[in-house]
Design a protein around this motif. Structure first.
Motif, PDB file in Angstrom:
ATOM      1  N   PRO A  36      -5.102   3.543 -22.543  1.00 28.87           N
ATOM      2  CA  PRO A  36      -4.014   2.590 -22.306  1.00 28.87           C
ATOM      3  C   PRO A  36      -2.715   3.279 -21.889  1.00 28.87           C
ATOM      4  CG  PRO A  36      -5.198   2.024 -24.312  1.00 28.87           C
ATOM      5  CD  PRO A  36      -5.727   3.362 -23.870  1.00 28.87           C
ATOM      6  N   GLY A  37      -2.154   2.806 -20.773  1.00 31.21           N
ATOM      7  CA  GLY A  37      -0.884   3.355 -20.298  1.00 31.21           C
ATOM      8  C   GLY A  37      -1.009   4.513 -19.336  1.00 31.21           C
ATOM      9  N   LEU A  38      -2.198   5.099 -19.190  1.00 34.71           N
ATOM     10  CA  LEU A  38      -2.366   6.280 -18.324  1.00 34.71           C
ATOM     11  C   LEU A  38      -2.946   5.864 -16.976  1.00 34.71           C
ATOM     12  CD1 LEU A  38      -2.349   9.385 -17.889  1.00 34.71           C
ATOM     13  CD2 LEU A  38      -4.689   9.411 -18.818  1.00 34.71           C
ATOM     14  N   SER A  39      -2.243   6.234 -15.895  1.00 40.19           N
ATOM     15  CA  SER A  39      -2.743   5.979 -14.547  1.00 40.19           C
ATOM     16  C   SER A  39      -2.640   7.254 -13.714  1.00 40.19           C
ATOM     17  CB  SER A  39      -1.965   4.845 -13.878  1.00 40.19           C
ATOM     18  OG  SER A  39      -0.583   5.146 -13.814  1.00 40.19           O
ATOM     19  N   LEU A  40      -3.573   7.400 -12.778  1.00 37.43           N
ATOM     20  CA  LEU A  40      -3.635   8.562 -11.885  1.00 37.43           C
ATOM     21  C   LEU A  40      -3.414   8.086 -10.454  1.00 37.43           C
ATOM     22  CD1 LEU A  40      -6.844  10.251 -13.389  1.00 37.43           C
ATOM     23  CD2 LEU A  40      -4.464  10.484 -14.148  1.00 37.43           C
ATOM     24  N   HIS A  41      -2.781   8.949  -9.627  1.00 36.95           N
ATOM     25  CA  HIS A  41      -2.383   8.518  -8.284  1.00 36.95           C
ATOM     26  C   HIS A  41      -2.642   9.617  -7.249  1.00 36.95           C
ATOM     27  CE1 HIS A  41      -0.327   5.229 -10.381  1.00 36.95           C
ATOM     28  NE2 HIS A  41      -0.004   6.161 -11.260  1.00 36.95           N
ATOM     29  N   ARG A  42      -3.132   9.184  -6.081  1.00 42.56           N
ATOM     30  CA  ARG A  42      -3.430  10.130  -4.994  1.00 42.56           C
ATOM     31  C   ARG A  42      -3.071   9.483  -3.652  1.00 42.56           C
ATOM     32  NH1 ARG A  42      -8.159  14.131  -4.745  1.00 42.56           N
ATOM     33  NH2 ARG A  42      -8.186  14.849  -2.584  1.00 42.56           N
ATOM     34  N   ARG A  43      -2.337  10.221  -2.816  1.00 42.09           N
ATOM     35  CA  ARG A  43      -1.983   9.752  -1.480  1.00 42.09           C
ATOM     36  C   ARG A  43      -2.141  10.914  -0.496  1.00 42.09           C
ATOM     37  NH1 ARG A  43      -2.199   5.861  -4.011  1.00 42.09           N
ATOM     38  NH2 ARG A  43      -0.800   4.040  -4.141  1.00 42.09           N
ATOM     39  N   LYS A  44      -2.698  10.606   0.700  1.00 45.76           N
ATOM     40  CA  LYS A  44      -2.927  11.662   1.687  1.00 45.76           C
ATOM     41  C   LYS A  44      -1.834  11.715   2.745  1.00 45.76           C
ATOM     42  CE  LYS A  44      -5.977   8.732   4.483  1.00 45.76           C
ATOM     43  NZ  LYS A  44      -7.344   8.573   5.027  1.00 45.76           N
ATOM     44  N   ALA A  45      -0.837  10.841   2.625  1.00 46.93           N
ATOM     45  CA  ALA A  45       0.256  10.829   3.604  1.00 46.93           C
ATOM     46  C   ALA A  45       1.521  10.299   2.938  1.00 46.93           C
ATOM     47  CB  ALA A  45      -0.109   9.958   4.809  1.00 46.93           C
ATOM     48  N   VAL A  46       2.639  10.563   3.573  1.00 46.91           N
ATOM     49  CA  VAL A  46       3.919  10.027   3.116  1.00 46.91           C
ATOM     50  C   VAL A  46       3.851   8.502   3.139  1.00 46.91           C
ATOM     51  CG1 VAL A  46       6.364   9.832   3.723  1.00 46.91           C
ATOM     52  CG2 VAL A  46       5.213  12.051   3.862  1.00 46.91           C
ATOM     53  N   THR A  47       4.461   7.841   2.159  1.00 44.94           N
ATOM     54  CA  THR A  47       4.410   6.382   2.077  1.00 44.94           C
ATOM     55  C   THR A  47       5.784   5.771   2.354  1.00 44.94           C
ATOM     56  OG1 THR A  47       4.903   6.341  -0.295  1.00 44.94           O
ATOM     57  CG2 THR A  47       2.587   6.506   0.346  1.00 44.94           C
ATOM     58  N   ALA A  48       5.774   4.512   2.737  1.00 46.46           N
ATOM     59  CA  ALA A  48       7.026   3.772   2.931  1.00 46.46           C
ATOM     60  C   ALA A  48       7.617   3.434   1.569  1.00 46.46           C
ATOM     61  CB  ALA A  48       6.763   2.491   3.721  1.00 46.46           C
ATOM     62  N   PRO A  49       8.927   3.290   1.480  1.00 48.87           N
ATOM     63  CA  PRO A  49       9.550   2.910   0.205  1.00 48.87           C
ATOM     64  C   PRO A  49       8.986   1.585  -0.305  1.00 48.87           C
ATOM     65  CG  PRO A  49      11.213   3.679   1.751  1.00 48.87           C
ATOM     66  CD  PRO A  49       9.944   3.530   2.530  1.00 48.87           C
ATOM     67  N   MET A  50       8.665   1.539  -1.585  1.00 51.65           N
ATOM     68  CA  MET A  50       8.111   0.340  -2.208  1.00 51.65           C
ATOM     69  C   MET A  50       8.932  -0.040  -3.432  1.00 51.65           C
ATOM     70  SD  MET A  50       5.410  -1.029  -0.754  1.00 51.65           S
ATOM     71  CE  MET A  50       4.546  -1.861  -2.084  1.00 51.65           C
ATOM     72  N   HIS A  51       9.176  -1.326  -3.610  1.00 48.70           N
ATOM     73  CA  HIS A  51       9.862  -1.824  -4.796  1.00 48.70           C
ATOM     74  C   HIS A  51       8.846  -1.940  -5.928  1.00 48.70           C
ATOM     75  CE1 HIS A  51      13.738  -3.094  -2.917  1.00 48.70           C
ATOM     76  NE2 HIS A  51      12.984  -3.062  -1.833  1.00 48.70           N
ATOM     77  N   CYS A  52       9.195  -1.419  -7.082  1.00 47.81           N
ATOM     78  CA  CYS A  52       8.308  -1.496  -8.230  1.00 47.81           C
ATOM     79  C   CYS A  52       9.148  -1.410  -9.503  1.00 47.81           C
ATOM     80  CB  CYS A  52       7.258  -0.387  -8.200  1.00 47.81           C
ATOM     81  SG  CYS A  52       7.953   1.282  -8.082  1.00 47.81           S
ATOM     82  N   ILE A  53       8.487  -1.517 -10.631  1.00 49.03           N
ATOM     83  CA  ILE A  53       9.188  -1.411 -11.911  1.00 49.03           C
ATOM     84  C   ILE A  53       8.643  -0.217 -12.671  1.00 49.03           C
ATOM     85  CG2 ILE A  53       9.596  -2.507 -14.151  1.00 49.03           C
ATOM     86  CD1 ILE A  53       9.596  -5.182 -12.759  1.00 49.03           C
ATOM     87  N   TYR A  54       9.531   0.690 -13.050  1.00 41.97           N
ATOM     88  CA  TYR A  54       9.157   1.814 -13.898  1.00 41.97           C
ATOM     89  C   TYR A  54       9.397   1.411 -15.347  1.00 41.97           C
ATOM     90  CZ  TYR A  54       8.703   5.303 -10.137  1.00 41.97           C
ATOM     91  OH  TYR A  54       8.293   6.014  -9.042  1.00 41.97           O
ATOM     92  N   GLY A  55       8.384   1.573 -16.178  1.00 43.44           N
ATOM     93  CA  GLY A  55       8.511   1.230 -17.585  1.00 43.44           C
ATOM     94  C   GLY A  55       8.739   2.463 -18.439  1.00 43.44           C
ATOM     95  N   LEU A  56       8.944   2.239 -19.729  1.00 44.25           N
ATOM     96  CA  LEU A  56       9.137   3.321 -20.680  1.00 44.25           C
ATOM     97  C   LEU A  56       7.959   4.284 -20.606  1.00 44.25           C
ATOM     98  CD1 LEU A  56      10.572   4.583 -23.174  1.00 44.25           C
ATOM     99  CD2 LEU A  56       9.289   2.951 -24.588  1.00 44.25           C
ATOM    100  N   GLY A  57       8.225   5.539 -20.256  1.00 41.87           N
ATOM    101  CA  GLY A  57       7.136   6.503 -20.155  1.00 41.87           C
ATOM    102  C   GLY A  57       7.519   7.721 -19.338  1.00 41.87           C
TER     103      GLY A  57
END
Length: 302
Positions: A36-57
């Protein structure tokens, strides 16, 4: 103030954790893990700016580079650095360094505020803190002890029978190490009894659940035990925006999520998140995301 302990890591330590994440996530995307609470992320190219919410962590970049814009501040974190968020915040983030040969690799671990409070109390760190230097998101050098605990937490995904018992213990260790390190002052602001930051954090938590409701500034200020003018000042200091701007971002991001995941049309999505006027919803959506709702959703799905 707590005594701050730091320890250094080597590039090979980060490389080992990057290898573990790469093995668990061999292709492009995001993986919500069994922890719970753990996520992994992988991207092969630069991404466009995205709006999101960062939570406590805590967020950690293991390969590549990432940027987050909080209000007018731009924070960049690279391998060897950690980003800790102490209050749920709307941010604009993007991967600014990644390639097919050397993809961006990162991980995020969210905390429960009650667990942070319990760990701090056991460490006798729950004293009142000053608010003059509070920042809701901080980037610091990644402590070697935190890195080692994160590596053990990720490797635990290969041992499913131990997840339920051991994962919570490692998460508490990570919190304890953060409360003993460079991020400690910011995390302690959130749990410090009676501090303005704690009152604002409670207001933010309430807004996340009740963003569809019409806001009465006087009521919010009263809940935070502040005058309206003091409340607005502290809210902006903590979040980088006014309460109305914060509510607007929550509404618009929720509407975007509805349209993307449930195929809800723009007018229905606007109504479901609290907008009474479809034209106002479209206007504010375009201002935040750069395009009208239907065009924006179509672009994302391409």
């Amino acid at each position: 103030m707590p005594t701050v302990f730091t320890s250094t890591h080597t590039a090979s330590d980060i490389d080992r954790l990057a290898d573990s994440v790469s093995q668990l996530l061999p292709s492009e995307g995001d993986q919500i893990t069994a922890i719970p609470g753990l996520s992994l992320h992988r991207r092969k190219a630069v991404t466009a700016p995205m709006h999101c919410i960062y939570g406590l962590g805590i967020g950690v970049t293991l390969q590549g580079r990432k940027q987050a814009m909080v209000g007018e501040d731009i924070l960049t974190y690279s391998p060897g650095q950690s980003m800790v968020t102490s209050v749920d915040l709307p941010v604009i983030s993007h991967i600014c360094q990644a390639s097919a040969a050397k993809p961006f690799l990162g991980m995020m671990l969210r905390f429960d505020s009650s667990t942070v409070m319990q760990v701090a109390e056991r460490m006798q760190l729950s004293q009142r803190m000053r608010d003059d230097a509070f920042k809701p998101i901080t980037v610091q050098a990644l402590d070697a002890g935190v890195l080692d605990a994160l590596k053990r937490l990720v490797d635990l995904l290969k041992e499913p029978p131990l997840l339920e018992t051991v994962a919570p213990l490692i998460k508490e260790e990570i919190i304890a190490r953060l409360l003993s390190g460079a991020h400690a002052p910011q995390l302690l602001h959130v749990i410090a009894a009676g501090s303005p930051s704690q009152h604002i954090a409670k207001t933010v938590a309430w807004l996340k659940l009740n963003f569809r409701q019409a806001l009465r500034m006087d009521d919010l200020a009263a809940q935070a035990h502040m005058s309206p003018s003091t409340f607005r000042q502290h809210f902006r200091t903590v979040t980088g925006m006014s309460p109305l701007q914060y509510q607007k971002q929550l509404r618009l991001q929720a509407a975007r999520h509805l349209m993307l995941t449930q195929n809800v049309d723009a007018s229905s999505a606007g109504g479901q998140v609290g907008y009474e006027s479809a034209s106002q919803f479209s206007r504010e959506y375009s201002r935040l995301f750069g395009e009208p709702p239907q065009r924006d959703i179509k672009r994302i799905r391409l």
